[in-house]
Write an enzyme that holds these catalytic residues in place. Structure first.
Site, PDB file in Angstrom:
ATOM      1  N   LYS A 108       0.820  -1.223   0.000  1.00 57.38           N
ATOM      2  CA  LYS A 108       0.000   0.000   0.000  1.00 57.38           C
ATOM      3  C   LYS A 108       0.844   1.258   0.000  1.00 57.38           C
ATOM      4  CE  LYS A 108      -4.047  -2.109   2.171  1.00 57.38           C
ATOM      5  NZ  LYS A 108      -3.452  -3.419   2.511  1.00 57.38           N
TER       6      LYS A 108
HETATM    7  O1  OMP Z   1      -4.922  -4.198  -0.026  1.00 58.35           O
HETATM    8  C1  OMP Z   1      -5.376  -5.106   0.680  1.00 58.35           C
HETATM    9  O2  OMP Z   1      -4.971  -6.248   0.551  1.00 58.35           O
HETATM   10  C2  OMP Z   1      -6.492  -4.806   1.581  1.00 58.35           C
HETATM   11  C3  OMP Z   1      -7.363  -3.818   1.156  1.00 58.35           C
HETATM   12  C4  OMP Z   1      -8.577  -3.647   1.823  1.00 58.35           C
HETATM   13  O3  OMP Z   1      -9.410  -2.851   1.429  1.00 58.35           O
HETATM   14  N1  OMP Z   1      -8.836  -4.412   2.914  1.00 58.35           N
HETATM   15  C5  OMP Z   1      -7.958  -5.357   3.384  1.00 58.35           C
HETATM   16  O4  OMP Z   1      -8.295  -6.043   4.366  1.00 58.35           O
HETATM   17  N2  OMP Z   1      -6.755  -5.529   2.756  1.00 58.35           N
HETATM   18  C6  OMP Z   1      -5.764  -6.508   3.274  1.00 58.35           C
HETATM   19  O5  OMP Z   1      -6.304  -7.815   3.093  1.00 58.35           O
HETATM   20  C7  OMP Z   1      -6.010  -8.649   4.216  1.00 58.35           C
HETATM   21  C8  OMP Z   1      -7.312  -9.072   4.879  1.00 58.35           C
HETATM   22  O6  OMP Z   1      -7.058  -9.984   5.897  1.00 58.35           O
HETATM   23  P1  OMP Z   1      -8.219 -10.883   6.568  1.00 58.35           P
HETATM   24  O7  OMP Z   1      -9.276  -9.936   7.016  1.00 58.35           O
HETATM   25  O8  OMP Z   1      -7.505 -11.549   7.695  1.00 58.35           O
HETATM   26  O9  OMP Z   1      -8.688 -11.850   5.523  1.00 58.35           O
HETATM   27  C9  OMP Z   1      -5.091  -7.831   5.115  1.00 58.35           C
HETATM   28  O10 OMP Z   1      -3.761  -8.125   4.734  1.00 58.35           O
HETATM   29  C10 OMP Z   1      -5.409  -6.398   4.759  1.00 58.35           C
HETATM   30  O11 OMP Z   1      -4.291  -5.554   4.948  1.00 58.35           O
END
Ligand code: OMP
Length: 281
Positions: free
Chosen positions: A95
């Protein structure tokens, strides 16, 4: 080969829309590794071994490594992925977003140091801060568009009064990424699974872009609704533009015991099957 073609090939090979997010948190590791940041690589490698035939991508989140001074373990993990899962694209979730000169360094970090196939980037500072990543035609760049978090609407859903039709910020970004900004076909968008209506809107505005969709699993996004909103199929059964549906914690920490890798596989398999049933049903 372009990043988009690599994604398409991986989707076909694994018959999967699932991306496993590698967000290693030592506090959640099973005993006797619990709390041991020296085991980050080992934990992630076990997850990769257990899931590599089920995924179309992996997404390591850089903060989970940097917070523990474990960038060396991220380098080892990237080398391990290249060796043991060479056909699975790796999206480095960093990011990043900064002025052009600094963005050049971030691009070197993602693509030269870590050898990632794609990186997540914040477009908040404008096109000149995205452009340095577009000098690497084989690499992918996912721009944050409509993020999964509760505050994602604070800016992203605001209307741009000076533009014709007064689009919302995320809508304008999707349209720009689909057209003017996408110089080499490298761009994709990040849209949360927690907002299926906005996801459908982004897909309508950006029909040719790959979408990285986090938010199923721990954040409660509906996997089947995600596919219905964003997946578009070809007559051969593939995707016109892939969707990369990420789940991190629900897979990594499916069990806190010594069977964590087997439990991760079961969870990944179940999620993959749910996603596939939705695109075929
Ligand atoms: O860019 C990302 O991956 C991201 C964008 C977003 O809008 N929301 C989001 O949760 N993420 C990332 O996606 C992953 C979600 O993780 P879980 O919620 O554990 O499945 C994390 O690594 C967040 O940093």
């Amino acid at each position: 080969m372009s990043f988009l073609d690599r994604l398409r090939a991986a989707e076909r090979r694994a018959d999967s829309l699932l991306c496993v997010g590698l967000d290693p948190d030592p506090a959640k590791f099973p005993a006797p590794w619990t709390g041991d940041a020296g085991r980050i690589f080992d934990f992630c490698a076990r997850i990769v071994d257990a899931t590599k035939d089920l995924v179309l991508a992996y997404k390591p989140q850089i903060a989970y490594f940097a917070a523990h001074r474990a960038e060396d373990q991220l380098e080892r993990l990237m080398a391990y992925l290249a060796r043991t899962a060479p056909d699975v694209p790796v999206i480095l979730d960093a990011k990043r977003g900064d002025i052009g000169a600094t963005a050049e360094q971030y691009a070197r970090e993602a693509f030269d140091r870590y050898q990632a196939d794609a990186v997540t980037v914040s477009p908040f500072m404008g096109f000149d801060t995205v452009e340095p990543y577009l000098r690497r035609p084989g690499k992918g760049v996912f721009l944050l568009c409509r993020t999964s978090n509760p505050g994602g609407a604070d800016w992203q859903a605001q209307r741009l009064a000076d533009l014709p039709g007064q689009p919302r910020l995320y809508e304008h970004l999707a349209a720009m990424a689909e057209t003017r900004w996408n110089r080499n076909g490298q761009l994709g968008l990040v849209v949360g699974a927690t907002w299926p209506e906005e996801l459908a809107r982004v897909r309508a505005l950006a029909p040719t872009l790959p979408l990285l969709i986090p938010g199923v699993g721990a954040q409660g996004g509906d996997a089947a609704a995600t596919v219905r909103a964003a997946w578009r199929g070809t007559p051969e059964g593939g995707s016109t533009a892939p969707i990369v549906v990420n789940s991190s914690r629900a897979v990594l920490y499916a069990s806190a015991g010594p069977d964590f890798a087997e439990a991760a596989r079961r969870e990944a398999l179940a999620t993959r099957d749910t996603l596939n049933a939705a695109r075929r049903g």
